[in-house]
Design a protein around this motif. Structure first.
Motif, PDB file in Angstrom:
ATOM      1  N   GLU A  22      -2.384   2.696 -15.689  1.00 42.75           N
ATOM      2  CA  GLU A  22      -3.215   3.175 -14.577  1.00 42.75           C
ATOM      3  C   GLU A  22      -2.741   2.592 -13.254  1.00 42.75           C
ATOM      4  OE1 GLU A  22      -7.585   3.488 -15.942  1.00 42.75           O
ATOM      5  OE2 GLU A  22      -6.658   2.059 -17.332  1.00 42.75           O
ATOM      6  N   TYR A  23      -2.337   1.333 -13.280  1.00 44.95           N
ATOM      7  CA  TYR A  23      -1.787   0.729 -12.061  1.00 44.95           C
ATOM      8  C   TYR A  23      -0.549   1.506 -11.610  1.00 44.95           C
ATOM      9  CZ  TYR A  23      -4.641  -3.431 -13.176  1.00 44.95           C
ATOM     10  OH  TYR A  23      -5.671  -4.298 -13.454  1.00 44.95           O
TER      11      TYR A  23
ATOM     12  N   LYS B 224      -1.485   4.821  -9.956  1.00 51.52           N
ATOM     13  CA  LYS B 224      -2.025   4.634  -8.610  1.00 51.52           C
ATOM     14  C   LYS B 224      -0.933   4.268  -7.610  1.00 51.52           C
ATOM     15  CE  LYS B 224      -6.607   3.245 -10.252  1.00 51.52           C
ATOM     16  NZ  LYS B 224      -7.570   2.115 -10.397  1.00 51.52           N
TER      17      LYS B 224
ATOM     18  N   GLY C 165       3.759  -0.376 -13.151  1.00 56.50           N
ATOM     19  CA  GLY C 165       2.405  -0.918 -13.146  1.00 56.50           C
ATOM     20  C   GLY C 165       2.321  -2.343 -13.654  1.00 56.50           C
TER      21      GLY C 165
ATOM     22  N   LYS D 233       1.359   7.852  -7.259  1.00 57.45           N
ATOM     23  CA  LYS D 233       0.816   9.165  -6.903  1.00 57.45           C
ATOM     24  C   LYS D 233       0.768   9.388  -5.389  1.00 57.45           C
ATOM     25  CE  LYS D 233      -4.136   7.916  -6.907  1.00 57.45           C
ATOM     26  NZ  LYS D 233      -4.431   8.328  -5.527  1.00 57.45           N
ATOM     27  N   ASP D 234       0.639   8.338  -4.623  1.00 62.90           N
ATOM     28  CA  ASP D 234       0.557   8.469  -3.167  1.00 62.90           C
ATOM     29  C   ASP D 234       1.844   8.068  -2.459  1.00 62.90           C
ATOM     30  OD1 ASP D 234      -2.137   9.332  -3.199  1.00 62.90           O
ATOM     31  OD2 ASP D 234      -2.837   7.264  -3.383  1.00 62.90           O
TER      32      ASP D 234
ATOM     33  N   LYS E 257       0.312   4.274   0.465  1.00 63.83           N
ATOM     34  CA  LYS E 257      -0.001   5.257   1.497  1.00 63.83           C
ATOM     35  C   LYS E 257       0.661   4.923   2.832  1.00 63.83           C
ATOM     36  CE  LYS E 257      -4.432   6.557  -0.560  1.00 63.83           C
ATOM     37  NZ  LYS E 257      -5.899   6.632  -0.371  1.00 63.83           N
TER      38      LYS E 257
ATOM     39  N   ALA F 265       4.432   9.895 -11.538  1.00 61.41           N
ATOM     40  CA  ALA F 265       3.173   9.150 -11.661  1.00 61.41           C
ATOM     41  C   ALA F 265       2.508   9.438 -13.007  1.00 61.41           C
ATOM     42  CB  ALA F 265       2.231   9.506 -10.513  1.00 61.41           C
TER      43      ALA F 265
ATOM     44  N   MET G  35       1.531   6.947 -16.239  1.00 57.57           N
ATOM     45  CA  MET G  35       0.203   6.932 -16.839  1.00 57.57           C
ATOM     46  C   MET G  35       0.258   7.217 -18.337  1.00 57.57           C
ATOM     47  SD  MET G  35      -3.229   6.898 -16.400  1.00 57.57           S
ATOM     48  CE  MET G  35      -3.841   7.556 -14.844  1.00 57.57           C
TER      49      MET G  35
ATOM     50  N   ASP H 113       0.854  -1.189   0.000  1.00 59.21           N
ATOM     51  CA  ASP H 113       0.000   0.000   0.000  1.00 59.21           C
ATOM     52  C   ASP H 113       0.891   1.241   0.000  1.00 59.21           C
ATOM     53  OD1 ASP H 113      -1.772   2.057   0.321  1.00 59.21           O
ATOM     54  OD2 ASP H 113      -2.720   1.273   2.138  1.00 59.21           O
TER      55      ASP H 113
END
Length: 356
Positions: A191-192, A195, A163, A198-199, A81, A208, A212, A79
């Motif tokens: 897209e993976y 995601k 990704g 970006k965090d 985050k 990021a 993309m 994760d």
């Protein structure tokens, strides 16, 4: 034949040592491991000095960072985050080392690393990440990027395909044609990647966006959003073009590689529609498509190695011819400058016996 340089494993340890005497069985094993090129000691070519773009210390650091990324990001529990900037910590030093190594390099001559990864999937991910990072970083320097911009471009190139670690491996390594569903799944890697990055603490948001956008094309035919022209970040345009070149010139599970000059022709075929034409020109002008020491076969059937890269015609090097069309060694090797003999072409790279 004896090795002119050692071969390293994924931890930077010597797998096969300098001056190791090669047999055909050893060569076959190395080929199965995915090692495409070997440096061979040869009295006829000892005067050709091949300098690495990046130091072995840098390669080991890159391999270590990317292997850690493979282990961590591929985990279903990862994760961004809560990762406390793990990706940034792993990659920031690697990027700094690449930039330092490339500061005084003019022409880009990049060979596959003489390194055996733990499996074909790891090898593909690491090799591509390193190649695209080195190409993009040097071309960024040529463009005049410095400081934070150059750091961001280099990091974007290193992580552009992250990704893919969230795409099922059986799809990525499939040897037959992909089904529409499988192709759609592979396209999701952009897209993976966004995601994931970006965090991630410490990672610039531009990195990021490059993950993309690196499959977007300036005429709007790319994915995932069909962006056009200036809607695509310049870093993503650089990385997307270089990613295409690297993919074309390396074999994949479902196809053979194309020759470097053929890959450039493909890029030029898309210049102005898929890729920015000025970026394609910069790439052609700065990259030695046929690096020093590379074994080649000419359209005459003669074989030899690249002995010199022509400054103004990097795609037309000087070849030291070592064998006649029948494979017999020449008593007196000679050199032919392909920039002066336009009817002579490189028909194949590499040798079945595994020379330079």
């Amino acid at each position: 034949m004896r090795l002119g340089r050692p071969i390293f494993n994924s931890d930077g340890q010597i797998l096969v040592g300098y001056q190791y005497e090669l047999s055909q069985s050893v060569i076959n094993k190395l080929q199965k491991m995915g090692i495409d090129y070997l440096h061979i000691e040869d009295a006829q070519t000892d005067d050709i000095i091949i300098e690495d773009l990046i130091r072995e210390e840098t390669r080991v650091n890159l391999r270590s960072s990317l292997l850690h990324i493979l282990d961590r990001v591929a985990s279903t529990s990862y994760d961004p985050k809560t990762a406390n900037g793990q990706l940034f910590k792993l990659c920031s030093k690697s990027v700094s080392m690449v930039i330092d190594d490339l500061q005084h390099q003019d022409t880009i001559m990049l060979m596959n690393m003489n390194v055996f990864q733990s499996n074909a999937y790891d090898q593909h991910f690491i090799q591509k990440a390193v190649n695209v990072c080195v190409y993009a970083t040097k071309l960024g320097m040529v463009e005049g990027y410095t400081g934070e911009d150059l750091d961001t471009l280099s990091l974007s190139a290193l992580l552009h395909d992250i990704g893919n670690l969230k795409v099922p491996r059986e799809i990525l390594m499939k040897r037959s044609l992909l089904t529409p569903f499988e192709y759609a799944e592979i396209k999701k890697h952009t897209e993976y990647g966004f995601k994931l990055l970006k965090d991630e603490a410490g990672i610039p948001i531009t990195v990021a966006h490059v993950a993309m956008q690196h499959h977007e094309r300036i005429n709007g035919t790319g994915y995932p959003h069909g962006l056009k022209g200036d809607e695509i970040h310049p870093f993503a345009q650089w990385v997307g073009m270089i990613d295409t070149y690297d993919s074309l010139t390396h074999p994949r599970a479902h196809r053979e590689a194309v020759l470097p000059h053929q890959a450039i022709e493909i890029l030029y075929g898309g210049a102005g529609t898929l890729y920015d034409i000025n970026k394609v020109r910069q790439f052609r002008n700065r990259v030695a498509l046929f690096p020093l020491g590379l074994s080649v076969e000419l359209n005459s059937g003669e074989t030899g190695i690249v002995s010199k890269v022509n400054t103004d015609f990097k795609h037309r090097p000087v070849i030291r011819v070592l064998r006649n069309p029948y494979g017999e060694p020449l008593k007196q090797p000679y050199e032919i400058d392909l920039s002066r003999h336009l009817n002579v072409m490189i028909a194949r790279v590499g040798e079945a016996v595994g020379s330079k």
